[in-house]
Scaffold this motif. Sequence first.
Motif, PDB file in Angstrom:
ATOM      1  N   PHE A  37     -26.088  72.367  10.256  1.00  0.00           N
ATOM      2  CA  PHE A  37     -24.975  72.429  11.178  1.00  0.00           C
ATOM      3  C   PHE A  37     -25.357  73.274  12.377  1.00  0.00           C
ATOM      4  N   GLN A  39     -23.329  75.478  15.803  1.00  0.00           N
ATOM      5  CA  GLN A  39     -22.089  75.905  16.427  1.00  0.00           C
ATOM      6  C   GLN A  39     -22.401  76.661  17.707  1.00  0.00           C
ATOM      7  N   GLU A  44     -16.559  73.721  17.840  1.00  0.00           N
ATOM      8  CA  GLU A  44     -16.485  73.568  16.396  1.00  0.00           C
ATOM      9  C   GLU A  44     -17.876  73.428  15.803  1.00  0.00           C
ATOM     10  N   GLU A  46     -20.597  71.629  13.842  1.00  0.00           N
ATOM     11  CA  GLU A  46     -20.829  70.205  13.683  1.00  0.00           C
ATOM     12  C   GLU A  46     -22.099  69.937  12.894  1.00  0.00           C
ATOM     13  N   ARG A  61     -26.698  63.041  13.461  1.00  0.00           N
ATOM     14  CA  ARG A  61     -25.698  62.927  14.498  1.00  0.00           C
ATOM     15  C   ARG A  61     -26.258  62.067  15.624  1.00  0.00           C
ATOM     16  N   THR A 110     -19.283  65.159   6.691  1.00  0.00           N
ATOM     17  CA  THR A 110     -19.628  65.746   7.979  1.00  0.00           C
ATOM     18  C   THR A 110     -18.868  67.025   8.271  1.00  0.00           C
ATOM     19  N   SER A 111     -17.777  67.256   7.569  1.00  0.00           N
ATOM     20  CA  SER A 111     -16.996  68.461   7.789  1.00  0.00           C
ATOM     21  C   SER A 111     -17.628  69.649   7.084  1.00  0.00           C
TER      22      SER A 111
END
Length: 128
Positions: A37, A39, A44, A46, A61, A110-111
């Motif tokens: 991820f 940030q 947010e 991601e 992504r 993905t969260s």
Amino acid sequence: QVQLVESGGGLVQAGDSLRLSCAASGRTASTFAMGWFRQAPGKERELVAAIRWSGLTTYYRDSVKGRFSISRDRAKNTVFLQMNNLEPGDTAVYYCAADESPPGSSGYYTSPAYYDYWGQGTQVTVSS
């Protein structure tokens, strides 16, 4: 429990490359999903890329497809994120994360809310 430690961030110029490493310890399993991820300030968190610990599937992504590559070395309990042709928009703190219960045998959430373990983060800064 699983512990994750990232390394490899730094300050680079646009077009340069970096390889991030995530060293995992504890009770990892082939059913885990491992994600990178990022940030940026005011943004947010991601998902950038993910790989099943088995290594059989990957996720990217859209904005990093063709530039980033995720891989793992099971013998070394390490996940890598090779980042090529870096852009200023890639500037962020990058976090390694592990999801104990990813969807199905090959999918990914993905969260960040679905991920159970997190590293401390490593800063990637790309100047133009």
